[in-house]
Motif scaffolding. Structure first.
Motif, mmCIF file in Angstrom:
data_model
loop_
_atom_site.group_PDB
_atom_site.id
_atom_site.type_symbol
_atom_site.label_atom_id
_atom_site.label_comp_id
_atom_site.label_asym_id
_atom_site.label_seq_id
_atom_site.Cartn_x
_atom_site.Cartn_y
_atom_site.Cartn_z
ATOM 1 N N TYR A 30 0.811 -1.218 0.000
ATOM 2 C CA TYR A 30 0.000 0.000 0.000
ATOM 3 C C TYR A 30 0.844 1.267 0.000
ATOM 4 C CZ TYR A 30 -3.832 -3.143 0.983
ATOM 5 O OH TYR A 30 -4.753 -4.157 0.897
ATOM 6 N N ALA A 31 2.127 1.143 -0.287
ATOM 7 C CA ALA A 31 3.014 2.303 -0.234
ATOM 8 C C ALA A 31 2.553 3.420 -1.178
ATOM 9 C CB ALA A 31 4.452 1.888 -0.544
ATOM 10 N N ASP A 32 2.116 3.077 -2.381
ATOM 11 C CA ASP A 32 1.610 4.105 -3.303
ATOM 12 C C ASP A 32 0.319 4.721 -2.782
ATOM 13 O OD1 ASP A 32 3.684 3.883 -5.058
ATOM 14 O OD2 ASP A 32 2.560 2.873 -6.629
ATOM 15 N N VAL A 33 -0.528 3.892 -2.209
ATOM 16 C CA VAL A 33 -1.786 4.384 -1.636
ATOM 17 C C VAL A 33 -1.463 5.376 -0.516
ATOM 18 C CG1 VAL A 33 -3.884 3.731 -0.393
ATOM 19 C CG2 VAL A 33 -3.003 2.253 -2.224
ATOM 20 N N LEU A 34 -0.526 5.000 0.345
ATOM 21 C CA LEU A 34 -0.123 5.882 1.446
ATOM 22 C C LEU A 34 0.476 7.182 0.911
ATOM 23 C CD1 LEU A 34 1.543 3.251 3.818
ATOM 24 C CD2 LEU A 34 -0.684 4.357 4.116
ATOM 25 N N SER A 35 1.261 7.088 -0.162
ATOM 26 C CA SER A 35 1.877 8.283 -0.752
ATOM 27 C C SER A 35 0.814 9.282 -1.205
ATOM 28 C CB SER A 35 2.739 7.906 -1.962
ATOM 29 O OG SER A 35 3.821 7.108 -1.586
ATOM 30 N N PHE A 36 -0.155 8.793 -1.951
ATOM 31 C CA PHE A 36 -1.191 9.710 -2.443
ATOM 32 C C PHE A 36 -2.120 10.156 -1.322
ATOM 33 C CE2 PHE A 36 0.221 8.069 -6.551
ATOM 34 C CZ PHE A 36 0.453 9.283 -7.176
ATOM 35 N N GLY A 37 -2.306 9.292 -0.331
ATOM 36 C CA GLY A 37 -3.073 9.705 0.842
ATOM 37 C C GLY A 37 -2.385 10.856 1.556
ATOM 38 N N TRP A 38 -1.058 10.755 1.696
ATOM 39 C CA TRP A 38 -0.283 11.807 2.342
ATOM 40 C C TRP A 38 -0.349 13.100 1.538
ATOM 41 C CZ3 TRP A 38 1.798 12.375 7.016
ATOM 42 C CH2 TRP A 38 2.651 13.461 7.221
ATOM 43 N N LEU A 39 -0.185 12.991 0.214
ATOM 44 C CA LEU A 39 -0.273 14.181 -0.632
ATOM 45 C C LEU A 39 -1.668 14.807 -0.547
ATOM 46 C CD1 LEU A 39 1.760 12.959 -3.739
ATOM 47 C CD2 LEU A 39 2.365 14.858 -2.212
ATOM 48 N N ALA A 40 -2.694 13.968 -0.484
ATOM 49 C CA ALA A 40 -4.062 14.485 -0.336
ATOM 50 C C ALA A 40 -4.209 15.230 0.985
ATOM 51 C CB ALA A 40 -5.077 13.347 -0.437
ATOM 52 N N LEU A 41 -3.703 14.626 2.061
ATOM 53 C CA LEU A 41 -3.764 15.296 3.366
ATOM 54 C C LEU A 41 -3.017 16.628 3.346
ATOM 55 C CD1 LEU A 41 -3.273 12.322 5.851
ATOM 56 C CD2 LEU A 41 -5.338 13.699 5.523
ATOM 57 N N THR A 42 -1.884 16.656 2.684
ATOM 58 C CA THR A 42 -1.115 17.898 2.567
ATOM 59 C C THR A 42 -1.921 18.962 1.832
ATOM 60 O OG1 THR A 42 0.984 16.690 2.580
ATOM 61 C CG2 THR A 42 1.014 18.924 1.662
ATOM 62 N N ALA A 43 -2.489 18.579 0.690
ATOM 63 C CA ALA A 43 -3.245 19.550 -0.111
ATOM 64 C C ALA A 43 -4.508 20.011 0.615
ATOM 65 C CB ALA A 43 -3.598 18.935 -1.473
ATOM 66 N N TRP A 44 -5.296 19.053 1.134
ATOM 67 C CA TRP A 44 -6.518 19.427 1.854
ATOM 68 C C TRP A 44 -6.167 20.237 3.102
ATOM 69 C CZ3 TRP A 44 -10.546 19.429 -0.981
ATOM 70 C CH2 TRP A 44 -10.841 18.396 -1.868
ATOM 71 N N GLY A 45 -5.108 19.843 3.799
ATOM 72 C CA GLY A 45 -4.684 20.575 4.998
ATOM 73 C C GLY A 45 -4.275 22.004 4.683
ATOM 74 N N SER A 46 -3.562 22.183 3.570
ATOM 75 C CA SER A 46 -3.152 23.537 3.192
ATOM 76 C C SER A 46 -4.371 24.412 2.885
ATOM 77 C CB SER A 46 -2.176 23.503 2.007
ATOM 78 O OG SER A 46 -2.815 23.211 0.780
#
Length: 187
Positions: A77-93
């Motif tokens: 799930y490393a790719d899933v986690l990567s895009f999840g993290w990027l999503a959290l970064t973008a939504w958080g910003s």
């Protein structure tokens, strides 16, 4: 398209991790650190480095996980986690009122536009599109893992999922710039 530079560590990670996820995580971290340090030395403002900082934090965590538990059940799930993290970064910003694209856009936009509501709104829209794309990619890749889809399906998901926000950003930015120039010429 200077914002694409911020995705270099993720591309490096993707390439190297196709052989070894630990090496990919380490390569992503080192690339992210290199770019972050390079930008700090060039005097790039902190608000233009939201993605860079997030990237370094993510890969530091992934390196720790990958080396501490090389056979972790999270590995597929490393790719899933990567895009999840990027999503959290973008939504958080967006949530804190500092869209991650805003600082990046300031690197190529004259200062007199920075505080204009239209400039901020354009970056809210662009960041929202990226956040949605990251979210959709994470979900789509999770489905690919769960369905044990062939590798080419995951590659197609990556390409389509990233081509859409790249194209949108390019077209939307160009249209917004043309509209601003037309308004300036009319004044």
């Amino acid at each position: 398209m200077g914002y694409l530079r911020g995705f270099t560590p993720w591309v490096v990670y993707g390439l190297v991790s196709s052989f070894d996820w630990r090496g990919g995580a380490l390569a992503g971290l080192l690339t992210g650190l290199f770019l972050f340090i390079q930008d700090r030395r060039r005097g790039i403002a902190a608000d233009a480095q939201i993605l860079d900082v997030s990237t370094v934090v993510y890969f530091a965590g992934l390196v720790a996980l990958a080396f501490a538990a090389p056979d972790s059940p999270l590995k597929p799930y490393a790719d899933v986690l990567s895009f999840g993290w990027l999503a959290l970064t973008a939504w958080g910003s967006l949530l804190i009122g500092r869209p991650f694209t805003l600082g990046i856009a300031r690197l190529t936009t004259p200062p007199e536009y920075w505080d204009q509501p239209e400039f901020v709104r354009i970056n809210v829209v662009i960041t929202t599109v990226w956040a949605g794309a990251f979210t959709a990619l994470g979900i789509s890749l999770a489905v690919c893992v769960l369905a044990d889809a062939p590798g080419w399906v995951g590659v197609a998901v990556h390409v389509a999922g990233l081509a859409a926000p790249v194209t949108f950003t390019s077209l939307y930015s160009a249209r917004a710039q043309a509209r601003a120039e037309a308004l300036a010429a009319a004044s």
